[in-house]
Design an enzyme around this catalytic site. Structure first.
Site, PDB file in Angstrom:
ATOM      1  N   ARG A 211      62.896  22.106  53.058  1.00 17.64           N
ATOM      2  CA  ARG A 211      61.800  21.752  53.951  1.00 17.64           C
ATOM      3  C   ARG A 211      62.134  22.042  55.410  1.00 17.64           C
ATOM      4  NH1 ARG A 211      57.492  22.992  54.304  1.00 17.64           N
ATOM      5  NH2 ARG A 211      57.495  22.652  52.039  1.00 17.64           N
TER       6      ARG A 211
ATOM      7  N   LYS B 234      53.677  25.616  77.856  1.00 20.13           N
ATOM      8  CA  LYS B 234      52.931  24.740  76.953  1.00 20.13           C
ATOM      9  C   LYS B 234      53.526  24.851  75.553  1.00 20.13           C
ATOM     10  CE  LYS B 234      48.722  25.171  79.707  1.00 20.13           C
ATOM     11  NZ  LYS B 234      47.327  25.664  79.764  1.00 20.13           N
TER      12      LYS B 234
ATOM     13  N   LYS C 175      51.444  25.774  92.077  1.00 23.81           N
ATOM     14  CA  LYS C 175      50.104  25.524  91.549  1.00 23.81           C
ATOM     15  C   LYS C 175      49.317  24.652  92.522  1.00 23.81           C
ATOM     16  CE  LYS C 175      49.784  24.943  87.069  1.00 23.81           C
ATOM     17  NZ  LYS C 175      49.201  26.228  86.656  1.00 23.81           N
TER      18      LYS C 175
ATOM     19  N   GLU D 273      49.764  30.460  92.327  1.00 21.40           N
ATOM     20  CA  GLU D 273      48.432  30.417  91.713  1.00 21.40           C
ATOM     21  C   GLU D 273      47.366  30.419  92.796  1.00 21.40           C
ATOM     22  OE1 GLU D 273      47.328  27.492  88.395  1.00 21.40           O
ATOM     23  OE2 GLU D 273      46.333  26.642  90.159  1.00 21.40           O
TER      24      GLU D 273
ATOM     25  N   ASP E  98      43.769  32.409  88.726  1.00 28.63           N
ATOM     26  CA  ASP E  98      43.364  31.302  87.870  1.00 28.63           C
ATOM     27  C   ASP E  98      41.858  31.300  87.632  1.00 28.63           C
ATOM     28  OD1 ASP E  98      43.756  28.923  86.382  1.00 28.63           O
ATOM     29  OD2 ASP E  98      43.150  27.726  88.107  1.00 28.63           O
TER      30      ASP E  98
END
Length: 362
Positions: free
Chosen positions: A135, A170, A202, A272, A295
């Protein structure tokens, strides 16, 4: 396919150990111990059940290594423990596995396309050991192959445009190294691995930098000059000062970049932007960032951004790459890639990918 940076073995072994601890947290495999003779040997094949791309096949051997390292059940396995650490060579580890009755034959390479029913690896091992490992091997392998399969879809979609498919941060906790390796294996490109190997400015960083502008400290005085430079750049490229809020936002972008250049001049910096004014102001700087992230730009806005980038840098010994990001899907990927951007950032490669269906058949 060109050689790719290998899968980090130490990190992946740590992931394997964590997975095995979950399976063995309440004791050994009671079903297997009760039903399988200790001397029994089995042969099994890893078979794909759908089209896909494989990645991280080394996991198969590393799971056995970790089990032998932590759960010796015979004299041969005890002797093999010292030879299955990451510091041992691949040849030494293979010999140690054989001493414990484990033989692995990988039939394809990472990055290869596979068809339904295709055998990608064969394993011979003590049945108890194989059932305990099964597994963990499949969980990690099918996930890595799922990332690779999804990445290849994007890579194929933009093929010939010159744009590269990039992942993001992410990623699932603890699995970043494995997921980003799978992206590389399928022809994608990695974004930064963490927060310290590159700078990424950002909107929240811009807001924080803007709040520092005009402060009483010496740094604040310097920042005030950046505000003026930012507003001047906006006025120059647009022929007007624009609204105060737009000018302040642009000045915040420039101040954030200035702060990074001062504190970490050795790192690559990406900024960004969400307007063409911000893009223009950055391109007008003597030392613009190495990469600018567009963006949530439309295709038309992206075409204009590429045109402005190329015009602003004409005759200058400066390279600024552009990356499209925000809500990209496969059906629009090629349209964005054909605008002339250098990268498409795709969080879905890692944060919501479906595992590739692979079985272990005895």
């Amino acid at each position: 396919m060109a050689a790719i940076r290998p899968l980090n073995e130490n990190n992946t072994r740590g992931l394997i150990r964590a997975a095995l601890r979950e399976d063995l947290a309440y004791g050994p495999d009671i079903t297997t111990l009760a039903t399988v003779d200790a001397q029994e040997i089995s042969e099994a094949r890893f078979l794909t059940r759908e089209n896909g791309v494989v990645a991280a096949l080394e996991i198969i051997g590393w799971v056995f290594d970790v089990l032998l390292e932590n759960e010796p059940t015979s004299e041969a396995e005890v002797a093999a423990r010292a030879e299955t650490s990451p510091e041992s060579s691949a040849a030494e580890r293979a010999l140690a596995r054989e001493a414990a009755g484990v033989r692995i034959n990988l039939l394809v390479n990472d990055g290869d396309r596979v068809l339904p029913g295709q055998a990608i690896a064969k394993v011979q091992a003590p049945t108890r050991l194989l059932l305990t490992a099964e597994r963990t091997m499949l969980n990690l392998l099918t996930h890595a192959c799922g990332v690779a399969t999804e990445t290849r879809r994007w890579v194929d979609t933009v093929a010939g445009t010159g744009a590269e498919i990039r992942d993001t941060r992410k990623t699932l906790p603890g699995m970043r190294g494995l997921q980003k390796y799978a992206v590389r294996a399928a022809g994608g490109t990695n974004h930064r691995m963490g927060l310290g190997d590159a700078a990424m400015i950002k909107d929240n960083h811009v807001a924080a930098a803007a709040r520092r502008i005009g402060g009483a400290t010496e740094r604040g005085k310097t920042a005030g000059k950046s505000v003026a430079a930012g507003r001047s750049a906006v006025a120059e490229v647009n022929g007007a000062t624009g609204t105060n809020s737009a000018a302040d936002a642009t000045a915040g972008v420039i101040e954030a970049l200035r702060a990074i250049r001062a504190d970490a001049p050795h790192v690559t910096c990406e900024v960004e932007v969400d307007t063409l004014d911000q893009l223009d102001a950055l391109l007008a700087l003597p030392q613009p960032p190495e990469l600018i992230l567009l963006d949530n730009f439309s295709v038309g806005g992206t075409i204009e951004a590429v045109r402005r980038r190329d015009a602003a840098l004409q005759g200058r010994d400066t390279v600024v790459k552009l990356e499209s990001s925000g809500g990209l899907t496969l059906d629009v990927a090629r349209s964005y890639a054909e605008t002339g951007v250098d990268y498409l950032a795709v969080g879905a490669l890692t944060h919501s990918v479906r595992a590739l269906d692979i079985g272990l058949d005895y």
